[in-house]
Design a protein around this motif. Structure first.
Motif, PDB file in Angstrom:
ATOM      1  N   GLU A  48       0.851  -1.191   0.000  1.00  0.00           N
ATOM      2  CA  GLU A  48       0.000   0.000   0.000  1.00  0.00           C
ATOM      3  C   GLU A  48       0.884   1.238   0.000  1.00  0.00           C
ATOM      4  N   THR A  49       0.856   1.968  -1.088  1.00  0.00           N
ATOM      5  CA  THR A  49       1.656   3.178  -1.216  1.00  0.00           C
ATOM      6  C   THR A  49       0.860   4.396  -0.758  1.00  0.00           C
ATOM      7  N   ASN A  50       1.549   5.522  -0.692  1.00  0.00           N
ATOM      8  CA  ASN A  50       0.894   6.772  -0.326  1.00  0.00           C
ATOM      9  C   ASN A  50      -0.238   7.103  -1.302  1.00  0.00           C
ATOM     10  N   ILE A  51       0.001   6.885  -2.603  1.00  0.00           N
ATOM     11  CA  ILE A  51      -1.023   7.177  -3.613  1.00  0.00           C
ATOM     12  C   ILE A  51      -2.209   6.242  -3.454  1.00  0.00           C
ATOM     13  N   MET A  52      -1.943   4.984  -3.154  1.00  0.00           N
ATOM     14  CA  MET A  52      -3.044   4.041  -2.939  1.00  0.00           C
ATOM     15  C   MET A  52      -3.925   4.470  -1.772  1.00  0.00           C
ATOM     16  N   ARG A  53      -3.310   4.997  -0.748  1.00  0.00           N
ATOM     17  CA  ARG A  53      -4.093   5.466   0.403  1.00  0.00           C
ATOM     18  C   ARG A  53      -4.989   6.635  -0.002  1.00  0.00           C
ATOM     19  N   GLN A  54      -4.482   7.518  -0.856  1.00  0.00           N
ATOM     20  CA  GLN A  54      -5.302   8.629  -1.342  1.00  0.00           C
ATOM     21  C   GLN A  54      -6.505   8.106  -2.128  1.00  0.00           C
ATOM     22  N   ILE A  55      -6.251   7.126  -2.995  1.00  0.00           N
ATOM     23  CA  ILE A  55      -7.325   6.569  -3.824  1.00  0.00           C
ATOM     24  C   ILE A  55      -8.364   5.878  -2.955  1.00  0.00           C
ATOM     25  N   ASN A  56      -7.916   5.068  -2.019  1.00  0.00           N
ATOM     26  CA  ASN A  56      -8.856   4.365  -1.137  1.00  0.00           C
ATOM     27  C   ASN A  56      -9.701   5.338  -0.326  1.00  0.00           C
ATOM     28  N   PHE A  57      -9.076   6.434   0.130  1.00  0.00           N
ATOM     29  CA  PHE A  57      -9.818   7.438   0.887  1.00  0.00           C
ATOM     30  C   PHE A  57     -10.942   8.018   0.028  1.00  0.00           C
ATOM     31  N   GLY A  58     -10.613   8.359  -1.231  1.00  0.00           N
ATOM     32  CA  GLY A  58     -11.613   8.931  -2.124  1.00  0.00           C
ATOM     33  C   GLY A  58     -12.741   7.961  -2.433  1.00  0.00           C
ATOM     34  N   MET A  59     -12.398   6.708  -2.659  1.00  0.00           N
ATOM     35  CA  MET A  59     -13.418   5.719  -2.981  1.00  0.00           C
ATOM     36  C   MET A  59     -14.292   5.418  -1.763  1.00  0.00           C
ATOM     37  N   ASP A  60     -13.679   5.387  -0.593  1.00  0.00           N
ATOM     38  CA  ASP A  60     -14.466   5.208   0.636  1.00  0.00           C
ATOM     39  C   ASP A  60     -15.440   6.369   0.811  1.00  0.00           C
ATOM     40  N   TYR A  61     -14.966   7.577   0.520  1.00  0.00           N
ATOM     41  CA  TYR A  61     -15.828   8.756   0.649  1.00  0.00           C
ATOM     42  C   TYR A  61     -17.046   8.629  -0.267  1.00  0.00           C
ATOM     43  N   ALA A  62     -16.806   8.264  -1.531  1.00  0.00           N
ATOM     44  CA  ALA A  62     -17.918   8.148  -2.481  1.00  0.00           C
ATOM     45  C   ALA A  62     -18.917   7.096  -2.027  1.00  0.00           C
ATOM     46  N   ARG A  63     -18.418   5.966  -1.533  1.00  0.00           N
ATOM     47  CA  ARG A  63     -19.303   4.901  -1.051  1.00  0.00           C
ATOM     48  C   ARG A  63     -20.122   5.361   0.151  1.00  0.00           C
ATOM     49  N   ASP A  64     -19.454   6.008   1.102  1.00  0.00           N
ATOM     50  CA  ASP A  64     -20.117   6.366   2.358  1.00  0.00           C
ATOM     51  C   ASP A  64     -21.090   7.533   2.194  1.00  0.00           C
ATOM     52  N   ARG A  65     -20.805   8.410   1.231  1.00  0.00           N
ATOM     53  CA  ARG A  65     -21.651   9.591   1.032  1.00  0.00           C
ATOM     54  C   ARG A  65     -22.545   9.478  -0.197  1.00  0.00           C
ATOM     55  N   ASN A  66     -22.499   8.328  -0.891  1.00  0.00           N
ATOM     56  CA  ASN A  66     -23.264   8.171  -2.133  1.00  0.00           C
ATOM     57  C   ASN A  66     -23.031   9.366  -3.067  1.00  0.00           C
ATOM     58  N   ASP A  67     -21.764   9.623  -3.327  1.00  0.00           N
ATOM     59  CA  ASP A  67     -21.398  10.804  -4.096  1.00  0.00           C
ATOM     60  C   ASP A  67     -20.742  10.412  -5.420  1.00  0.00           C
ATOM     61  N   ILE A  68     -20.552  11.422  -6.266  1.00  0.00           N
ATOM     62  CA  ILE A  68     -19.763  11.258  -7.490  1.00  0.00           C
ATOM     63  C   ILE A  68     -18.356  11.746  -7.189  1.00  0.00           C
ATOM     64  N   ILE A  69     -17.362  10.944  -7.569  1.00  0.00           N
ATOM     65  CA  ILE A  69     -15.982  11.365  -7.361  1.00  0.00           C
ATOM     66  C   ILE A  69     -15.154  11.026  -8.591  1.00  0.00           C
ATOM     67  N   VAL A  70     -14.277  11.949  -8.947  1.00  0.00           N
ATOM     68  CA  VAL A  70     -13.331  11.741 -10.050  1.00  0.00           C
ATOM     69  C   VAL A  70     -11.931  11.746  -9.445  1.00  0.00           C
ATOM     70  N   ILE A  71     -11.238  10.625  -9.579  1.00  0.00           N
ATOM     71  CA  ILE A  71      -9.884  10.491  -9.043  1.00  0.00           C
ATOM     72  C   ILE A  71      -8.932  10.414 -10.232  1.00  0.00           C
ATOM     73  N   TYR A  72      -8.010  11.357 -10.319  1.00  0.00           N
ATOM     74  CA  TYR A  72      -7.151  11.374 -11.509  1.00  0.00           C
ATOM     75  C   TYR A  72      -5.693  11.632 -11.156  1.00  0.00           C
ATOM     76  N   GLY A  73      -4.841  11.046 -11.970  1.00  0.00           N
ATOM     77  CA  GLY A  73      -3.401  11.190 -11.779  1.00  0.00           C
ATOM     78  C   GLY A  73      -2.664  10.549 -12.934  1.00  0.00           C
ATOM     79  N   ALA A  74      -1.353  10.682 -12.937  1.00  0.00           N
ATOM     80  CA  ALA A  74      -0.524  10.206 -14.039  1.00  0.00           C
ATOM     81  C   ALA A  74      -0.566   8.688 -14.182  1.00  0.00           C
ATOM     82  N   PRO A  75      -0.248   8.176 -15.364  1.00  0.00           N
ATOM     83  CA  PRO A  75      -0.167   6.717 -15.544  1.00  0.00           C
ATOM     84  C   PRO A  75       0.957   6.112 -14.704  1.00  0.00           C
ATOM     85  N   GLY A  76       0.762   4.866 -14.295  1.00  0.00           N
ATOM     86  CA  GLY A  76       1.823   4.118 -13.642  1.00  0.00           C
ATOM     87  C   GLY A  76       1.932   4.288 -12.144  1.00  0.00           C
ATOM     88  N   ILE A  77       0.959   4.945 -11.519  1.00  0.00           N
ATOM     89  CA  ILE A  77       1.083   5.204 -10.084  1.00  0.00           C
ATOM     90  C   ILE A  77       0.225   4.273  -9.234  1.00  0.00           C
TER      91      ILE A  77
END
Length: 304
Positions: free
Chosen positions: A77-106
């Motif tokens: 689990e990298t630092n970037i993975m933790r950011q992604i998981n946080f965002g996805m957890d937020y969308a699930r818990d709040r029934n929200d739309i979220i766009v997570i974006y970043g460079a390829p290969g991360i």
């Protein structure tokens, strides 16, 4: 010939995901021809089939040796993975739309897939140049819901809404930058009608589609969605966690070189390839991995 036939039978016995028919396709012959060859009753060019099978077995044996000799690092689990998981957890818990974006290969895709596996009611779709329109997206959602598709888009939309209402099933679109504008707005309409979490995972070009210049088409999506731009800086600790596995030891200079590579285009994906390439060079020479092998690998694998 009997020895080859026995090796092929052993190959099929150990590769349970490869049927005799599939093996025949892999070497470009019919299933009947392979079946006859393995029974010893084939009347055609036996040498041609034998040569193809021999080449396939040699390649498989080479892959097996490579995997056994040089183990690929396990995912951490990298630092970037933790950011992604946080965002996805937020969308699930709040029934929200979220766009997570970043460079390829991360690590976006592997993280999104792992999150979906941990949330098994999720609908996971990977967009691509051939899966980019509203119809393609709706067909994929209907397939995941085990619902029938329809020739009319409005009927497909109603079927999706009926199946998803009050379910809280997350819809995850990986490689979302491939989506066309009509697909993005269709997803927004499905969200509006059902309230299910909607997660788009993408490279930064997604923002070219959901920003000001396309506001007449995607303005509602833009105003509804939370957008997370990932911090793409790769810390040294993540590099260490990836490469210092399976008994591998590296000095500070070698780690710094891999850390530098991880913060170039291609990020952790390319750094891992560089590391494995250098490790193979060291192993082939019967030497311990060092900065010299990493620098030699960089002469082959372009790091920009």
């Amino acid at each position: 010939m009997n020895s080859l036939i026995e090796r092929v039978k052993k190959y099929l016995a150990t590769h349970t995901d490869i049927s005799q028919e599939k093996l025949a396709k892999q070497i470009g012959i019919s299933g009947a021809a392979l079946s006859g060859f393995l029974r010893g009753s084939y009347k055609g060019d036996q040498k041609a089939i034998a040569d193809k099978l021999e080449a396939l077995l040699i390649a498989d044996e080479s892959r097996s040796r490579a995997i056994n000799e040089i183990k690929a690092p396990e995912i951490i689990e990298t630092n970037i993975m933790r950011q992604i998981n946080f965002g996805m957890d937020y969308a699930r818990d709040r029934n929200d739309i979220i766009v997570i974006y970043g460079a390829p290969g991360i690590g976006k895709t592997v993280t999104a897939k792992d999150w979906a596996a941990d949330n098994p009611t999720s609908i996971f779709i990977t967009a691509n140049p051939n899966l980019a329109t509203k119809r393609c997206v709706m067909e994929e959602i209907l397939e995941a819901l085990r619902q029938r598709t329809d020739s009319r888009a409005d009927r497909m939309h109603r079927s999706i809404v009926k199946a998803l209402e009050k379910t809280n099933r997350p819809i995850i679109i990986d490689e979302a930058h491939f989506l066309r504008l009509d697909a993005i707005e269709t997803l927004r309409a499905i969200y509006d009608a059902t309230g299910v979490p909607l997660i788009l995972v993408s490279n930064p070009t997604i923002m070219d589609k959901i920003t000001e210049k396309n506001k007449l088409v995607t303005g509602q999506f833009f105003s509804r969605s939370v957008k997370i731009q990932l911090d793409e800086t790769i810390p040294l600790e993540d590099v260490q966690g990836i490469v210092l596995q399976n008994g591998v030891e590296l000095d500070e200079e070698a780690l710094d070189e891999l850390h530098r590579a991880a913060n170039k285009t291609g990020a952790l994906r390319l750094m891992t390839k560089l590391y494995l390439f250098a490790l193979k060079m060291a192993h082939s020479a019967g030497e311990k991995l060092s900065i010299r092998h990493i620098q030699a690998a960089e002469q082959v694998i372009t790091i920009v």
